[in-house]
Design an enzyme around this catalytic site. Structure first.
Site, PDB file in Angstrom:
ATOM      1  N   ASP A  30     -32.038   1.791  -2.002  1.00 11.81           N
ATOM      2  CA  ASP A  30     -31.534   0.449  -2.305  1.00 11.81           C
ATOM      3  C   ASP A  30     -32.524  -0.234  -3.234  1.00 11.81           C
ATOM      4  OD1 ASP A  30     -29.190  -1.331  -0.602  1.00 11.81           O
ATOM      5  OD2 ASP A  30     -30.524  -2.415  -1.967  1.00 11.81           O
ATOM      6  N   LYS A  35     -34.292  -4.682   2.673  1.00  8.91           N
ATOM      7  CA  LYS A  35     -33.435  -3.745   3.402  1.00  8.91           C
ATOM      8  C   LYS A  35     -34.185  -2.435   3.679  1.00  8.91           C
ATOM      9  CE  LYS A  35     -28.954  -5.517   2.099  1.00  8.91           C
ATOM     10  NZ  LYS A  35     -27.590  -5.290   1.728  1.00  8.91           N
ATOM     11  N   THR A 124     -15.418   0.955  -3.943  1.00 13.56           N
ATOM     12  CA  THR A 124     -14.044   0.793  -4.411  1.00 13.56           C
ATOM     13  C   THR A 124     -14.054   0.509  -5.911  1.00 13.56           C
ATOM     14  OG1 THR A 124     -13.435  -0.046  -2.245  1.00 13.56           O
ATOM     15  CG2 THR A 124     -11.943  -0.569  -4.060  1.00 13.56           C
ATOM     16  N   ASN A 214      -5.406  -1.551   0.609  1.00 10.55           N
ATOM     17  CA  ASN A 214      -5.877  -2.921   0.838  1.00 10.55           C
ATOM     18  C   ASN A 214      -4.806  -3.950   0.486  1.00 10.55           C
ATOM     19  OD1 ASN A 214      -8.271  -2.258   1.958  1.00 10.55           O
ATOM     20  ND2 ASN A 214      -9.543  -2.813   0.228  1.00 10.55           N
ATOM     21  N   ASN A 225       2.477 -13.884   8.583  1.00  6.02           N
ATOM     22  CA  ASN A 225       2.184 -15.316   8.637  1.00  6.02           C
ATOM     23  C   ASN A 225       3.331 -16.159   8.079  1.00  6.02           C
ATOM     24  OD1 ASN A 225      -0.238 -14.989   9.896  1.00  6.02           O
ATOM     25  ND2 ASN A 225      -1.451 -14.973   8.024  1.00  6.02           N
ATOM     26  N   PHE A 262      13.916   2.633  -7.882  1.00  6.31           N
ATOM     27  CA  PHE A 262      14.562   1.529  -8.570  1.00  6.31           C
ATOM     28  C   PHE A 262      14.634   0.295  -7.673  1.00  6.31           C
ATOM     29  CE2 PHE A 262      18.315  -0.247 -11.018  1.00  6.31           C
ATOM     30  CZ  PHE A 262      17.484  -0.751 -11.999  1.00  6.31           C
ATOM     31  N   GLY A 265      19.090  -3.854  -3.914  1.00  3.49           N
ATOM     32  CA  GLY A 265      20.264  -4.698  -4.161  1.00  3.49           C
ATOM     33  C   GLY A 265      21.186  -4.589  -2.974  1.00  3.49           C
ATOM     34  N   CYS A 268      23.340  -7.281   1.302  1.00  3.75           N
ATOM     35  CA  CYS A 268      22.560  -7.961   2.349  1.00  3.75           C
ATOM     36  C   CYS A 268      21.177  -8.446   1.901  1.00  3.75           C
ATOM     37  CB  CYS A 268      22.384  -7.042   3.552  1.00  3.75           C
ATOM     38  SG  CYS A 268      23.940  -6.732   4.376  1.00  3.75           S
ATOM     39  N   ARG A 331      28.336  -4.708  -4.810  1.00  2.07           N
ATOM     40  CA  ARG A 331      27.842  -6.092  -4.776  1.00  2.07           C
ATOM     41  C   ARG A 331      26.324  -6.162  -4.940  1.00  2.07           C
ATOM     42  NH1 ARG A 331      30.321  -8.095   0.658  1.00  2.07           N
ATOM     43  NH2 ARG A 331      29.981  -5.896   1.110  1.00  2.07           N
TER      44      ARG A 331
END
Ligand SMILES: NC(=O)c1ccc[n+]([C@@H]2O[C@H](COP(=O)([O-])OP(=O)(O)OC[C@H]3O[C@@H](n4cnc5c(N)ncnc54)[C@H](O)[C@@H]3O)[C@@H](O)[C@H]2O)c1
Length: 416
Positions: A30, A35, A124, A214, A225, A262, A265, A268, A331
């Site tokens: 490091d 540390k 990452t 993530n 939420n 795709f 649709g 509903c 539809r």
């Protein structure tokens, strides 16, 4: 194995302690002297369940040493894990300064090393960074070639702060992105014993996987939420709602609806999303995520149409018109939107859909198609489209699917 770990933060300190516990000889590196001093005296630089005891034990046993000397650490190890930070820059992009610095130092150390060494990136990184940044820096500073003279992998880290030692021992899976078989086998020797799948893939997939996971986790929290706020506004127990949502393991907590393809649709999903977000409007509950879904779906349809309208193309064949296979329900089918826009722009369109017979449509389904594409006509739907594909049509597949598959399956995905 002899292992060097670069970056003694949350990821590096846990990995180093667990690798040492598993019998490996670890050197921690490091740039922060504090540390290193803590580790030297057997104390962990981070707060995490079980880490203080584990660090004290492995340091006392002589399984971890620390240094700020990169060349020494690379010389004393067969494999390096890189766990330096990749924080957000003020504009939201990823700050890769620490990665660039550490890669330049490791590259210079590799130049002076004769044995095969494997570099494993655990930080990452935005997709493409390994190929466009990490690999060139390593090759430039080492004067060596990746996959021939040394191994390079991207291994996304899935541990969570607070439970990271448990997560180290029980990850959802181990994924290694690399082109080097030798490097993959070296990583397998370290993690192959864990109770999970060990998957070797490309570096790009491994980079994108970490971000996808993530983003999905953030999406799940936000979804729960928003449903929570809406439930509260109509005096419904949100926890019970979400508990029941999670009990459906067939359509909800499952791979269903999680394949890129795709747009959605049908009769509903769009209608019910509009109604649900309207409930929020009526009760002053903001639901930005739910409110953005239909806009994102429209962007996906626009993307498909843009891809279809390649220069010089006048005739287009489409496979599928209803909103999904096995139904004649047109539809709010996104493919009807595509057809309508292409006809409107003057393209010669042929559509093959074994489930749709325009002359037999009735009720709301008929009304929808008459309003959406009044000019479609029966002639547009042709069964021979697929067999006569190559000769008659310029564009059918903007989906990247092999044409053989188009011949045998009804395919409604266009944008992929
Ligand atoms: N924290 C998590 O739970 C978690 C989980 C999965 C992945 N990640 C990713 O792992 C990476 C590390 O995360 P973290 O939370 O451990 O970061 P951190 O900030 O806690 O630790 C990074 C360490 O790297 C050290 N460092 C910086 N430059 C260095 C250099 N040139 N040489 C050696 N060390 C150097 C820093 O001093 C610091 O100790 C990030 O990319 C993060 O996105 C983090």
């Amino acid at each position: 194995m002899r292992i060097s770990v670069f970056g003694m933060g949350y990821v590096g300190a846990v990995s180093a302690a667990c690798l040492a516990r598993d019998g490996h000889d670890v050197v921690g590196v490091d740039v922060d002297p504090l540390k290193l001093e803590l580790l030297r005296s057997g104390r962990s630089p981070i707060v995490e369940e079980g880490i203080q005891e584990l660090t004290a034990k492995v340091v006392a046993a002589g399984k971890i040493s620390v240094t700020d000397n990169v060349e020494d650490a690379v010389a004393r190890s067969d494999l390096s894990f890189v766990c330096v930070g990749t924080p957000s820059s003020p504009n939201g992009s990823q700050d890769t300064a620490a990665v660039r610095r550490v890669m330049a130092s490791i590259g210079s150390a590799l130049a002076r090393k004769t044995q095969f060494h494997t570099v494993v990136m655990r930080s990452t990184l935005q997709p493409g960074t390994m190929e466009e940044m990490v690999r060139p820096i390593l090759e430039e500073h080492s004067g060596k070639v990746v996959d021939r003279d040394f191994g390079l992998c991207f291994q996304p880290e899935f541990l969570r702060e607070g439970t990271s030692i448990k997560d180290y021992d029980q990850p959802p899976f181990t994924v290694v992105g690399t082109r080097s078989q030798q490097a993959a086998e070296t990583v397998r020797a370290l993690f192959g014993h864990l109770p999970c799948e060990f998957i070797v893939t490309s570096i790009g997939v491994a980079e994108m996987l970490k971000y996808s996971c993530n983003a999905f986790h953030a999406l799940k929290v936000t979804f729960a939420n928003e449903i929570g706020r809406l439930s509260q506004s109509v005096r419904v127990d949100a926890r019970e709602v979400m508990d029941l949502v999670c009990r459906d393991k067939r359509l909800n907590i499952s791979p269903a609806y999680l394949k890129p393809g795709f747009a959605f649709g049908g009769s509903c999903l769009p209608k019910d999303l509009r109604a649900l977000t309207y409930v929020g409007k009526q009760r002053d509950v903001t639901t930005p995520m739910l409110g953005a879904i239909l806009g994102s779906n429209r962007a996906h349809i626009d993307h498909a149409i843009d891809k279809l309208m390649a220069p010089g193309v006048r005739r287009i064949g489409m496979v599928g018109l209803s909103f999904k296979a096995g139904t004649d329900d047109l539809r709010e089918s996104p493919l009807v939107t595509v057809a309508e826009r292409l006809i409107g722009k003057g393209y010669e369109l042929r559509i093959y859909d074994p489930d749709v017979n325009l002359s037999r449509l009735i009720g709301a389904n008929r009304r929808f198609i008459e309003q959406s594409i009044p000019h479609i006509g029966n002639k547009t739907i042709v069964e021979e489209l697929v067999s006569g594909l190559h000769a008659e049509h310029d564009v059918v597949d903007v989906v990247g699917l092999p044409r053989e598959r188009l011949k045998c399956t009804r395919y409604s995905g266009i944008a992929w």
